[in-house]
Scaffold this motif. Structure first.
Motif, PDB file in Angstrom:
ATOM      1  N   ILE A 368       0.816  -1.225   0.000  1.00 17.75           N
ATOM      2  CA  ILE A 368       0.000   0.000   0.000  1.00 17.75           C
ATOM      3  C   ILE A 368       0.847   1.270   0.000  1.00 17.75           C
ATOM      4  CG2 ILE A 368      -1.992  -1.059   1.180  1.00 17.75           C
ATOM      5  CD1 ILE A 368      -0.997   0.295   3.780  1.00 17.75           C
ATOM      6  N   SER A 369       2.165   1.122   0.034  1.00 18.39           N
ATOM      7  CA  SER A 369       3.014   2.322   0.134  1.00 18.39           C
ATOM      8  C   SER A 369       4.215   2.163  -0.782  1.00 18.39           C
ATOM      9  CB  SER A 369       3.514   2.459   1.572  1.00 18.39           C
ATOM     10  OG  SER A 369       4.468   1.436   1.823  1.00 18.39           O
ATOM     11  N   PRO A 370       4.903   3.269  -1.068  1.00 19.07           N
ATOM     12  CA  PRO A 370       6.151   3.133  -1.834  1.00 19.07           C
ATOM     13  C   PRO A 370       7.341   2.725  -0.958  1.00 19.07           C
ATOM     14  CG  PRO A 370       5.222   5.379  -1.979  1.00 19.07           C
ATOM     15  CD  PRO A 370       4.534   4.674  -0.853  1.00 19.07           C
ATOM     16  N   LEU A 371       7.106   2.436   0.326  1.00 18.79           N
ATOM     17  CA  LEU A 371       8.224   2.131   1.233  1.00 18.79           C
ATOM     18  C   LEU A 371       9.011   0.910   0.764  1.00 18.79           C
ATOM     19  CD1 LEU A 371       6.161   2.902   4.374  1.00 18.79           C
ATOM     20  CD2 LEU A 371       8.375   3.963   3.905  1.00 18.79           C
ATOM     21  N   LYS A 372      10.329   1.017   0.815  1.00 15.46           N
ATOM     22  CA  LYS A 372      11.172  -0.038   0.245  1.00 15.46           C
ATOM     23  C   LYS A 372      11.452  -1.165   1.236  1.00 15.46           C
ATOM     24  CE  LYS A 372      15.902   0.365  -1.092  1.00 15.46           C
ATOM     25  NZ  LYS A 372      16.850   0.972  -2.029  1.00 15.46           N
ATOM     26  N   ARG A 373      11.602  -0.812   2.525  1.00 14.49           N
ATOM     27  CA  ARG A 373      11.902  -1.838   3.532  1.00 14.49           C
ATOM     28  C   ARG A 373      10.846  -1.789   4.627  1.00 14.49           C
ATOM     29  NH1 ARG A 373      17.161  -1.047   6.152  1.00 14.49           N
ATOM     30  NH2 ARG A 373      16.969   1.162   5.663  1.00 14.49           N
ATOM     31  N   VAL A 374      10.328  -2.947   4.976  1.00  7.40           N
ATOM     32  CA  VAL A 374       9.331  -3.033   6.040  1.00  7.40           C
ATOM     33  C   VAL A 374       9.843  -4.028   7.074  1.00  7.40           C
ATOM     34  CG1 VAL A 374       6.930  -3.573   6.623  1.00  7.40           C
ATOM     35  CG2 VAL A 374       7.483  -2.638   4.344  1.00  7.40           C
ATOM     36  N   THR A 375       9.922  -3.608   8.315  1.00 10.69           N
ATOM     37  CA  THR A 375      10.293  -4.525   9.396  1.00 10.69           C
ATOM     38  C   THR A 375       9.128  -4.596  10.368  1.00 10.69           C
ATOM     39  OG1 THR A 375      12.619  -3.915   9.174  1.00 10.69           O
ATOM     40  CG2 THR A 375      11.987  -4.998  11.229  1.00 10.69           C
ATOM     41  N   VAL A 376       8.720  -5.809  10.697  1.00  4.05           N
ATOM     42  CA  VAL A 376       7.612  -5.983  11.642  1.00  4.05           C
ATOM     43  C   VAL A 376       8.173  -6.588  12.923  1.00  4.05           C
ATOM     44  CG1 VAL A 376       5.292  -6.922  11.974  1.00  4.05           C
ATOM     45  CG2 VAL A 376       6.113  -6.444   9.657  1.00  4.05           C
ATOM     46  N   VAL A 377       7.833  -5.951  14.046  1.00  2.00           N
ATOM     47  CA  VAL A 377       8.309  -6.450  15.351  1.00  2.00           C
ATOM     48  C   VAL A 377       7.116  -6.593  16.293  1.00  2.00           C
ATOM     49  CG1 VAL A 377      10.623  -5.421  15.147  1.00  2.00           C
ATOM     50  CG2 VAL A 377       8.776  -4.099  16.202  1.00  2.00           C
ATOM     51  N   ASP A 378       7.346  -7.265  17.433  1.00  6.13           N
ATOM     52  CA  ASP A 378       6.301  -7.383  18.450  1.00  6.13           C
ATOM     53  C   ASP A 378       6.096  -6.032  19.127  1.00  6.13           C
ATOM     54  OD1 ASP A 378       5.773 -10.377  18.564  1.00  6.13           O
ATOM     55  OD2 ASP A 378       7.958 -10.308  18.762  1.00  6.13           O
ATOM     56  N   ASP A 379       4.960  -5.920  19.823  1.00  6.57           N
ATOM     57  CA  ASP A 379       4.658  -4.621  20.445  1.00  6.57           C
ATOM     58  C   ASP A 379       5.403  -4.405  21.768  1.00  6.57           C
ATOM     59  OD1 ASP A 379       3.295  -6.342  22.054  1.00  6.57           O
ATOM     60  OD2 ASP A 379       1.312  -5.417  21.778  1.00  6.57           O
ATOM     61  N   ASP A 380       6.336  -5.313  22.112  1.00  2.54           N
ATOM     62  CA  ASP A 380       7.172  -5.051  23.289  1.00  2.54           C
ATOM     63  C   ASP A 380       8.534  -4.486  22.881  1.00  2.54           C
ATOM     64  OD1 ASP A 380       8.292  -7.262  22.136  1.00  2.54           O
ATOM     65  OD2 ASP A 380       8.475  -8.420  23.991  1.00  2.54           O
ATOM     66  N   ILE A 381       8.629  -4.028  21.635  1.00  2.00           N
ATOM     67  CA  ILE A 381       9.878  -3.407  21.151  1.00  2.00           C
ATOM     68  C   ILE A 381       9.634  -1.917  20.960  1.00  2.00           C
ATOM     69  CG2 ILE A 381      11.549  -3.349  19.222  1.00  2.00           C
ATOM     70  CD1 ILE A 381      11.685  -5.951  20.884  1.00  2.00           C
ATOM     71  N   ASP A 382      10.566  -1.083  21.457  1.00  2.00           N
ATOM     72  CA  ASP A 382      10.476   0.363  21.210  1.00  2.00           C
ATOM     73  C   ASP A 382      11.026   0.619  19.812  1.00  2.00           C
ATOM     74  OD1 ASP A 382      10.568   3.072  21.059  1.00  2.00           O
ATOM     75  OD2 ASP A 382      11.880   3.383  22.796  1.00  2.00           O
ATOM     76  N   ILE A 383      10.112   0.843  18.866  1.00  2.00           N
ATOM     77  CA  ILE A 383      10.534   0.903  17.458  1.00  2.00           C
ATOM     78  C   ILE A 383      11.330   2.169  17.120  1.00  2.00           C
ATOM     79  CG2 ILE A 383       8.714  -0.642  16.622  1.00  2.00           C
ATOM     80  CD1 ILE A 383       7.139   1.772  15.720  1.00  2.00           C
ATOM     81  N   ARG A 384      11.396   3.127  18.061  1.00  2.00           N
ATOM     82  CA  ARG A 384      12.216   4.328  17.818  1.00  2.00           C
ATOM     83  C   ARG A 384      13.604   4.196  18.438  1.00  2.00           C
ATOM     84  NH1 ARG A 384       7.216   5.078  18.264  1.00  2.00           N
ATOM     85  NH2 ARG A 384       6.073   6.220  16.679  1.00  2.00           N
ATOM     86  N   ASP A 385      13.874   3.045  19.055  1.00  2.00           N
ATOM     87  CA  ASP A 385      15.156   2.838  19.733  1.00  2.00           C
ATOM     88  C   ASP A 385      15.971   1.819  18.916  1.00  2.00           C
ATOM     89  OD1 ASP A 385      17.198   1.906  21.345  1.00  2.00           O
ATOM     90  OD2 ASP A 385      15.998   1.886  23.179  1.00  2.00           O
ATOM     91  N   PRO A 386      17.015   2.302  18.209  1.00  2.00           N
ATOM     92  CA  PRO A 386      17.776   1.399  17.332  1.00  2.00           C
ATOM     93  C   PRO A 386      18.403   0.229  18.088  1.00  2.00           C
ATOM     94  CG  PRO A 386      18.596   3.676  17.174  1.00  2.00           C
ATOM     95  CD  PRO A 386      17.495   3.683  18.188  1.00  2.00           C
ATOM     96  N   VAL A 387      18.740   0.445  19.367  1.00  2.00           N
ATOM     97  CA  VAL A 387      19.361  -0.632  20.145  1.00  2.00           C
ATOM     98  C   VAL A 387      18.349  -1.762  20.375  1.00  2.00           C
ATOM     99  CG1 VAL A 387      20.364  -1.200  22.402  1.00  2.00           C
ATOM    100  CG2 VAL A 387      20.942   0.962  21.284  1.00  2.00           C
ATOM    101  N   HIS A 388      17.122  -1.375  20.690  1.00  2.00           N
ATOM    102  CA  HIS A 388      16.098  -2.369  20.949  1.00  2.00           C
ATOM    103  C   HIS A 388      15.709  -3.100  19.656  1.00  2.00           C
ATOM    104  CE1 HIS A 388      12.386  -3.236  23.693  1.00  2.00           C
ATOM    105  NE2 HIS A 388      13.270  -4.202  23.703  1.00  2.00           N
ATOM    106  N   LEU A 389      15.614  -2.322  18.589  1.00  2.00           N
ATOM    107  CA  LEU A 389      15.256  -2.887  17.295  1.00  2.00           C
ATOM    108  C   LEU A 389      16.296  -3.909  16.853  1.00  2.00           C
ATOM    109  CD1 LEU A 389      13.096  -2.550  15.131  1.00  2.00           C
ATOM    110  CD2 LEU A 389      14.506  -0.769  14.095  1.00  2.00           C
ATOM    111  N   ASP A 390      17.552  -3.560  17.024  1.00  2.00           N
ATOM    112  CA  ASP A 390      18.635  -4.450  16.628  1.00  2.00           C
ATOM    113  C   ASP A 390      18.624  -5.722  17.484  1.00  2.00           C
ATOM    114  OD1 ASP A 390      20.291  -4.109  14.489  1.00  2.00           O
ATOM    115  OD2 ASP A 390      22.083  -4.003  15.759  1.00  2.00           O
ATOM    116  N   TRP A 391      18.251  -5.573  18.732  1.00  2.00           N
ATOM    117  CA  TRP A 391      18.133  -6.749  19.613  1.00  2.00           C
ATOM    118  C   TRP A 391      17.064  -7.706  19.045  1.00  2.00           C
ATOM    119  CZ3 TRP A 391      14.127  -8.686  22.697  1.00  2.00           C
ATOM    120  CH2 TRP A 391      14.510  -9.688  23.602  1.00  2.00           C
ATOM    121  N   ALA A 392      15.932  -7.134  18.631  1.00  2.00           N
ATOM    122  CA  ALA A 392      14.863  -7.967  18.060  1.00  2.00           C
ATOM    123  C   ALA A 392      15.335  -8.643  16.774  1.00  2.00           C
ATOM    124  CB  ALA A 392      13.623  -7.126  17.788  1.00  2.00           C
TER     125      ALA A 392
END
Ligand code: FMN
Length: 481
Positions: A368-392
């Motif tokens: 539905i979007s022109p976005l090139k990369r989509v990452t889906v994580v659980d809702d216990d991840i702070d998606i604005r925190d690169p450290v947490h995202l990388d952990w996931a």
């Protein structure tokens, strides 16, 4: 609280130490843009600030750039909210837009210049990529109106100054502004068009949202404000514009007139292409007394363009997934601030309900979007925190199992320089969906529980160890420990 106008916002920004006044007289052909480049290229987001050039050689108007989109912090000051409230406020605005209100008189028309007085040389329009852009460019909101429906549209389309009374606007194929202008010019009639400079901040934030056809961004701006945006009739064209804007440039797209536009430094970090684009005759300039000129900084990311486009479009994707596609377990979306806009990387947080649910949501987001990369994580991840995202990404993502490649996607090479061009034609590009949600039970988290950690915190404080705010990442982890 939303700000009444751009001046109100700039005053608040200055009070918070997020606006810097430059008193030296600057040359608009290179100095403001180059200083803005240092600001975006060298400073981390939390130290960036708006630049207020009080004196621009050859113009009576001061110039501001970077104030709305220096960083997520200045964006939230513009919206009048805390960073955590941003998506909530946007969702409310997108689901409950507020129609604008027409008023008789507005400060945006305190001074009206027409005929030869409507001279673009009066304005401090910068060259944004000195030594490389073909001319000074107006980088602000462009208002258009559909000939049949009367619906107005707002978008930002880079606009090259050709001479004192003529511009060439990058109204490319597929853009709503282009379709609206063509609804007049294809019948041989001039199309009304207006550049609005320095309006209420919510109007600027709404203008870059990718909305469906026939949705007027001004109603979303009203939703963000929680009240109608007051509008006035333009002086020389049939168009409504915000009543408190600092400056409005009115014009008419000349039917059939096209000229080469560009090169111009683009948001992806490369010089954009040269293409034939519509020519516009300027019919009036109206402004407030003591008006302030505002231009967005674009070009090499991160930039004001990437901050505005990312933060305004993350909630648009969230609304589409939750409200239009019924994915109610999707709780958050965030678009990458280092590239930005709709061609970048979006992270979606959700609670998957069945095996394959996260991949399904990821695929839909890509479609539905022109976005090139989509990452889906659980809702216990702070998606604005690169450290947490990388952990996931390490703890929950298995590349062979959890990667989906979507081939054969059209991407203009000018906007995504990774797509190759063969024989003058862009190759098709591709997209990637990464499912970084937990699909197997990995057991207990290796952290003590809250009660132990809280007792330790008391000792931490009594022993005078350095103070800190508990990061969201740590809260989320302790909630599950
Ligand atoms: C500083 C800046 C410059 C932009 N320049 C252009 C441009 O020249 N052409 C374009 O199509 N989109 C440009 N965009 C993106 C569009 O404004 C944005 O996608 C908008 O939602 C398009 O509106 P529309 O879908 O109603 O046409 C720019 C955005 C920013 C913030």
């Amino acid at each position: 609280m939303p700000h009444r106008d751009m001046r109100d916002f700039l005053a608040v920004l200055e009070q918070k130490g997020k606006l810097h006044r430059i008193r030296k007289t600057v040359d608009r052909l290179w100095e403001p843009a180059s200083l803005a480049k240092w600001m975006y290229q060298a400073l981390p987001a939390d130290r960036r600030l708006g630049l207020f050039f009080e004196n621009v050689a050859g113009s009576a108007f001061p110039l501001v750039t970077g104030a709305l989109g220096a960083s997520p912090e200045t964006y939230c000051i513009a919206l009048g909210c805390e960073p955590d409230e941003l998506n909530k406020i946007w969702l409310a605005a997108l689901t409950k837009p507020v129609a604008p209100k027409l008023i008789e008189r507005g400060v945006s028309q305190e001074v009206v210049l027409t005929g030869k007085d409507a001279d673009l040389n009066r304005l401090p329009i910068p060259v944004w990529t000195p030594g490389k852009d073909v001319a000074p460019y107006i980088t602000t909101m462009v208002f258009t109106r559909h000939a049949d429906t009367g619906v107005q549209n707002i978008g930002v389309y880079r606009t090259q100054v050709k001479d004192a009374h003529t511009v060439i606007c990058n109204l490319g194929n597929g853009r709503q502004g282009t379709m609206y202008a063509r609804s007049h010019t294809e019948r041989g009639k001039p199309a009304p068009i207006a550049w609005v400079i320095g309006a209420e901040p919510v109007v600027h934030l709404a203008s870059v949202a990718n909305l469906p056809p026939n949705a007027d961004e001004i109603t979303v701006a009203g939703g963000l404000k929680g009240a109608p945006i007051e509008m006035v009739k333009c002086k020389t064209i049939d168009m409504l514009v915000p009543a408190t804007a600092e400056i409005v440039i009115e014009g008419e797209v000349i039917p059939g007139a096209m000229e080469q536009e560009g090169p111009f430094g683009e948001f992806a970090g490369f010089m954009g292409p040269v293409n034939p684009r519509p020519v516009i005759r300027i019919t009036a300039i109206t402004h407030r007394k003591g008006a302030i000129f505002y231009g967005y900084t674009s070009q090499m990311p991160p930039s004001e363009s990437t901050v505005l486009q990312s933060l305004s479009n993350g909630p648009v994707i969230l609304k589409q997934l939750r409200h239009d596609l019924g994915e109610l377990t999707v709780s958050d979306c965030h678009i990458d601030l280092t590239f930005g806009g709709m061609l970048a990387h979006v992270v979606v947080a959700m609670k998957p309900m069945t095996p394959g649910h996260a991949k399904h949501v990821g695929r839909m987001t890509a479609e539905i979007s022109p976005l090139k990369r989509v990452t889906v994580v659980d809702d216990d991840i702070d998606i604005r925190d690169p450290v947490h995202l990388d952990w996931a990404m390490n703890a929950r993502y298995d590349p062979a199992r959890d990667t989906i490649i979507i081939p054969d996607v059209f991407v203009p090479q000018s906007m995504d320089p990774s797509v190759r061009v063969r024989g003058g034609v862009s190759d098709l590009g591709s997209k990637i969906v990464i499912d970084a949600t937990q699909s197997i039970d990995s057991g207990d988290l290796s952290l003590p529980k809250w009660d132990v950690m809280n007792r330790a915190l008391e000792t931490w404080k009594s022993e005078g160890l350095p103070e800190f705010t508990i990061p969201k990442r740590v809260r989320y982890r302790l909630d599950r420990a």
